[in-house]
Design a protein around this motif. Structure first.
Motif, mmCIF file in Angstrom:
data_model
loop_
_atom_site.group_PDB
_atom_site.id
_atom_site.type_symbol
_atom_site.label_atom_id
_atom_site.label_comp_id
_atom_site.label_asym_id
_atom_site.label_seq_id
_atom_site.Cartn_x
_atom_site.Cartn_y
_atom_site.Cartn_z
ATOM 1 N N SER B 43 0.386 -1.201 -0.477
ATOM 2 C CA SER B 43 -0.142 -0.185 0.014
ATOM 3 C C SER B 43 0.884 1.803 -0.023
ATOM 4 C CB SER B 43 -0.793 -0.221 1.280
ATOM 5 O OG SER B 43 -1.642 -0.624 1.373
ATOM 6 N N ASP B 163 -5.691 -1.572 -4.791
ATOM 7 C CA ASP B 163 -5.392 -1.996 -3.403
ATOM 8 C C ASP B 163 -6.011 -2.820 -3.159
ATOM 9 O OD1 ASP B 163 -3.729 -2.557 -1.394
ATOM 10 O OD2 ASP B 163 -3.644 -0.848 -0.498
ATOM 11 N N GLU B 164 -6.032 -4.107 -2.874
ATOM 12 C CA GLU B 164 -6.802 -5.584 -3.229
ATOM 13 C C GLU B 164 -8.430 -5.602 -3.138
ATOM 14 O OE1 GLU B 164 -5.923 -7.051 0.993
ATOM 15 O OE2 GLU B 164 -4.060 -6.621 0.638
#
Ligand SMILES: Nc1ncnc2c1ncn2[C@@H]1O[C@H](COP(=O)(O)OP(=O)(O)OP(=O)(O)O)[C@@H](O)[C@H]1O
Ligand SMILES: [Mg+2]
Lengths: 301, 232
Positions: B43, B163-164
């Motif tokens: 991140s 992000d994910e």
């Protein structure tokens, strides 16, 4: 910039914090009304001061048959005594000019002055007001020596210094003015704190929106404008209430004051309008600035 | 398109670096999986690209701009060229699908006519035809993520960061999300996706950059999730 979008955001912000918004509006209204009143009183004092400073006189009333002063022995001074008093006045270095006013002139002047209140003017009799000398001073502040020499002089009933009366009046006005300004200053501090709190809450409530706005590349102006305008609008509404209160202030406080104390010149609506416009602008700028500074702490880039 | 030149990022002075001497170059049109255990700096890597964080050391170039030299004033313009998708969707709950997507254009001052034209197009692109008037709480997780992707892509960014994006979504639905990202990648958009999802990485066979304790430990084209995690 899309106005509709910004307006919508402001409306949502103001509605979500309705209680805070109301508190803010009330505080701003009181702060600005008191501030404006203070300024109005100051203008009133300055204006009256200017108007009267070249008109105030020391009046030297001579004895006559009706004088209550025992030194007069209910006797009018002779013409030579009167001339002596006049000469003495004219020889004083502080005195600019001396004018004599006879009983008849004084009677006519009183009649004219109170012609609007017939009940009172009818009771005035010739001789109620004795002969007098109206003394103009070179410097209205230098009255003490004149008063001291005339007070108790033979043939003189009383010495009335209009300046002293005016000064008492100005002192009261000055006191009111400072009281209003001090309370206004406290209210301004309260208003700034309330704006800061309101905007902080608003920023917190809308953190999702502002977070997304940041990510998609909205400019800082676009992100901050709704908040700053929120403060500005609360300030403006408060300012409008303040304007109404200032109108009342003019009519009921200044109006009554100047009418009851006959020797004040009244401020016109033009002056009052200027003060109102200035107060409203001050309120709006204050709230916008407080919002903007708060945002710098709570919205990061 | 994205160049990390010996980048180190330290959040607090006592703590260990979140990223340490990272050199990565991602070219235009690439699709990159960013993998690694929790806390390895994925991140952080993405936040540095957005200039949400500043590197402690090293230089970063994004879309031809050197981020160290970019003034705060210009950051919004950088972000308009980058779309972002997160694990938690980040939709506005009081706006419907159309409005959520349109929001991204409204706040950068796009004209209304333009918004009315492009929003339906992108909603079709992510496979949400006919659902424009649904509210977020009337959608499944997978559909909500499609809305988030539509919002990230509606301004046609050069780069899409994810992000994910499948972190809250079941495996079958995740495949659908990946197909959308792949479709976006095929339009020429560079995609960088941080993920823990081994099945997806292994199935798609794109470039894989693996981080561990803030260092790049593997950079492999057509890679798999990783031996340590039971990959191929
Ligand atoms: N804002 C922050 N302040 C201080 N430390 C942070 C901050 N953000 C991240 N870190 C630290 O930096 C390191 C890397 O964090 P990062 O979020 O980049 O990891 P990640 O690979 O994304 O992990 P995950 O897979 O769990 O999302 C971690 O040790 C984390 O504690
Ligand atoms: Mg992470």
């Amino acid at each position: 910039m899309r106005a509709q979008f910004v307006l919508q955001e402001i409306w949502i912000g103001l509605r979500r914090n309705l209680t805070m918004t109301i508190a803010l509006v009330v505080t701003v209204a009181i702060a600005m009304a008191l501030f404006g009143t203070g300024v109005l009183l100051k203008m009133q004092v300055d204006k009256s001061n200017n108007y009267w400073s070249d008109k105030v006189e020391v009046s030297v009333y001579l004895c006559n048959k009706l004088s209550a002063n025992p030194a007069c022995q209910k006797k009018e001074p002779s013409q030579s005594d009167k001339d002596a008093i006049k000469n003495q006045l004219q020889s004083m270095p502080q005195v600019a000019s001396v004018a004599a006013e006879t009983q008849a002139q004084a009677y006519q002047r009183a009649k004219d002055r109170f012609k609007d209140t017939p009940g009172f003017s009818d009771t005035i009799q010739l001789g109620d007001i004795p002969d007098s000398f109206r003394v103009k001073l070179k410097d209205p502040k230098q009255y003490a020596a004149v008063v001291a020499q005339m007070q108790g002089r033979q043939g003189v009933d009383q010495v009335i210094n209009e300046r002293a009366i005016l000064e008492k009046f100005f002192k009261i006005l000055g006191g009111l003015q400072w009281a209003a300004l001090i309370i206004a200053a406290i209210q301004v501090v309260a208003a700034v704190l309330l704006v800061a709190n309101t905007i902080r809450l608003s920023a917190f409530n809308r953190r999702r929106e502002t977070g997304i706005m940041r990510l998609v590349g909205a400019s800082n102006l676009y992100i901050q404008l709704p908040f700053v305008l929120e403060g500005a609008i609360a300030g403006l509404i408060g300012g409008i209430f303040a304007a109404v209160l200032l109108g009342f202030s003019k009519v009921f406080l200044l109006g009554r004051l100047t009418r009851n104390l006959q020797f004040a010149t009244e401020l016109g609506w033009l002056d009052v309008t200027q003060v109102i416009v200035f107060s409203v602008c001050f309120g709006v700028v204050l709230c916008s600035l407080a919002s903007f500074l708060t945002l710098r702490r709570y919205l990061k880039i | 398109m994205i160049h990390f030149d010996n980048v180190t990022k330290v959040y607090s002075h006592q703590g260990r670096p979140a990223l340490q001497g990272v050199n990565v170059a991602v070219e235009k049109g690439e699709f990159v999986f960013l993998v690694g255990p929790s806390g390895s700096g994925k991140s952080t890597f993405l936040r540095l690209i957005l200039k949400e964080e500043r590197p402690t050391q090293g230089g970063i170039h994004v879309a031809g701009k050197e981020l160290n030299k970019l003034t705060n004033w210009k950051i919004p313009h950088l972000r308009r060229r980058i779309g972002c998708v997160f694990q938690d969707f980040r939709l506005l709950p009081n706006k419907n699908v159309n409005e959520n997507v349109a929001f991204a254009l409204e706040v950068i001052g796009k004209p209304r006519r333009f918004i009315r034209k492009v929003v339906p197009e992108v909603i079709d692109l992510v496979g949400l035809e006919g659902k424009g008037h649904r509210m977020p709480d009337e959608l499944s997780g997978g559909e909500q993520q499609r809305v988030a992707i539509a919002r990230a892509f509606v301004n046609r960014p050069m780069i899409l960061l994810a992000d994910e994006p499948t972190g809250n979504i079941d495996p079958a639905t995740s495949i659908g999300i990946m197909k959308v990202l792949d479709r976006i990648n095929r339009t020429g958009t560079t995609v960088v996706m941080a993920t823990h999802d081994a099945a997806i990485v292994d199935a798609f066979r794109k470039r894989v950059v693996e981080l561990e304790d803030g260092r790049v430990v593997r950079d492999q084209s057509r890679g798999v999730y990783g031996q340590a995690y039971g990959g191929v």
